[in-house]
Design a protein around this motif. Structure first.
Motif, short mmCIF file in Angstrom:
data_model
loop_
_atom_site.label_atom_id
_atom_site.label_comp_id
_atom_site.label_asym_id
_atom_site.label_seq_id
_atom_site.Cartn_x
_atom_site.Cartn_y
_atom_site.Cartn_z
N SER A 110 0.85 -1.18 0.00
CA SER A 110 0.00 0.00 0.00
C SER A 110 0.89 1.24 0.00
O SER A 110 2.01 1.21 0.50
N VAL A 111 0.38 2.30 -0.62
CA VAL A 111 1.15 3.55 -0.76
C VAL A 111 0.26 4.71 -0.31
O VAL A 111 -0.91 4.77 -0.68
N GLN A 112 0.84 5.60 0.47
CA GLN A 112 0.14 6.82 0.87
C GLN A 112 0.95 8.02 0.40
O GLN A 112 2.14 8.13 0.73
N VAL A 113 0.30 8.88 -0.36
CA VAL A 113 0.89 10.15 -0.75
C VAL A 113 0.06 11.22 -0.04
O VAL A 113 -1.14 11.33 -0.28
N LEU A 114 0.69 11.94 0.86
CA LEU A 114 0.01 13.00 1.62
C LEU A 114 0.69 14.31 1.26
O LEU A 114 1.84 14.54 1.61
N ALA A 115 -0.04 15.15 0.54
CA ALA A 115 0.51 16.40 0.04
C ALA A 115 -0.04 17.58 0.82
O ALA A 115 -1.19 17.58 1.26
N GLU A 116 0.80 18.58 0.98
CA GLU A 116 0.36 19.82 1.61
C GLU A 116 -0.73 20.45 0.74
O GLU A 116 -1.77 20.87 1.22
N GLU A 117 -0.46 20.49 -0.55
CA GLU A 117 -1.41 21.02 -1.53
C GLU A 117 -1.18 20.28 -2.84
O GLU A 117 -0.04 20.00 -3.21
N ALA A 118 -2.26 19.95 -3.54
CA ALA A 118 -2.14 19.21 -4.80
C ALA A 118 -3.23 19.64 -5.77
O ALA A 118 -4.37 19.90 -5.35
N HIS A 119 -2.87 19.71 -7.07
CA HIS A 119 -3.83 20.10 -8.10
C HIS A 119 -3.53 19.34 -9.39
O HIS A 119 -2.36 19.24 -9.78
N PRO A 120 -4.58 18.84 -10.06
CA PRO A 120 -4.36 18.21 -11.37
C PRO A 120 -3.72 19.22 -12.32
O PRO A 120 -4.01 20.42 -12.27
N LEU A 121 -2.84 18.73 -13.20
CA LEU A 121 -2.13 19.63 -14.13
C LEU A 121 -3.08 20.47 -14.96
O LEU A 121 -2.81 21.65 -15.22
N GLU A 122 -4.22 19.87 -15.37
CA GLU A 122 -5.15 20.63 -16.22
C GLU A 122 -5.78 21.82 -15.49
O GLU A 122 -6.32 22.71 -16.13
N ASN A 123 -5.67 21.86 -14.17
CA ASN A 123 -6.22 22.99 -13.40
C ASN A 123 -5.21 24.12 -13.20
O ASN A 123 -5.56 25.16 -12.64
N LEU A 124 -3.96 23.92 -13.61
CA LEU A 124 -2.94 24.94 -13.41
C LEU A 124 -3.02 26.00 -14.51
O LEU A 124 -3.16 25.68 -15.68
N ASP A 125 -2.91 27.24 -14.11
CA ASP A 125 -2.95 28.38 -15.03
C ASP A 125 -1.53 28.93 -15.15
O ASP A 125 -0.97 29.45 -14.19
N ARG A 126 -0.96 28.82 -16.35
CA ARG A 126 0.42 29.26 -16.57
C ARG A 126 0.60 30.74 -16.27
O ARG A 126 1.59 31.14 -15.66
N GLY A 127 -0.34 31.57 -16.65
CA GLY A 127 -0.24 33.01 -16.39
C GLY A 127 -0.22 33.32 -14.90
O GLY A 127 0.60 34.11 -14.42
#
Length: 168
Positions: A110-127
């Motif tokens: 089993s694997v646990q990834v616990l992130a402080e903050e996470a967002h799918p790449l498609e939700n990132l705004d380059r500007g």
């Protein structure tokens, strides 16, 4: 006498190697048919996977990026800002940006990834990412003390990785 000692040392070393190989359960990932890996991946803003069986997880860590397969050696690592790639059982790749956090690989695969903050790449705004990077660089330049400079350096690092991820 020296020759006798050398021969004894070689024999002893050989015996130790043989014994170590017998005791060694595993030292690297072995993906065998039928093995499963359950992933839990959560951040403060969202739960992405809740004990979902996946093929592979690639994570960025401060000790280097690495891939996780079923039967991976138990591991605990600190995530650095970057992209976590989850390869689902149907072959679909899901890429998620993480700012920081931890990854734990357990003996039961089993694997646990616990992130402080996470967002799918498609939700990132380059500007917006470029703007955040400029602001963080400005704060770093004008930092008045070591604490403020260190905090600004972390913000710069995260913003640089967001810009890279948004461009991917």
């Amino acid at each position: 006498m020296v020759v006798l000692y050398s021969k004894m040392a070689l024999a002893f070393r050989g015996t130790l190697r043989t014994l170590a190989k017998r005791l060694q359960v595993r030292t690297y990932a072995e993906a065998a048919k039928g093995d499963e890996m359950a992933l839990t991946f959560a951040a403060g803003n969202k739960v992405f996977y809740d004990k979902v069986v996946v093929k592979q997880v690639d994570v960025p860590s401060f000790s280097g990026s690495f891939g996780i397969l079923p039967k991976h050696v138990p591991t605990l690592a600190v995530l650095r800002p970057g992209i976590v790639t989850v390869i689902e059982n149907d072959g679909k790749q899901n890429k998620i940006f993480v700012s920081s956090g931890t990854v734990t690989v357990n003996d039961d695969s089993s694997v646990q990834v616990l992130a402080e903050e996470a967002h799918p790449l498609e939700n990132l705004d380059r500007g917006a990412a470029q703007e955040a990077l400029s602001k963080a660089q400005s704060e770093f330049s004008s930092a008045g003390n070591e604490k403020a400079k260190a905090e600004a350096a972390v913000a710069v690092e995260v913003a640089e990785e967001i810009v890279k991820a948004a461009s991917a």
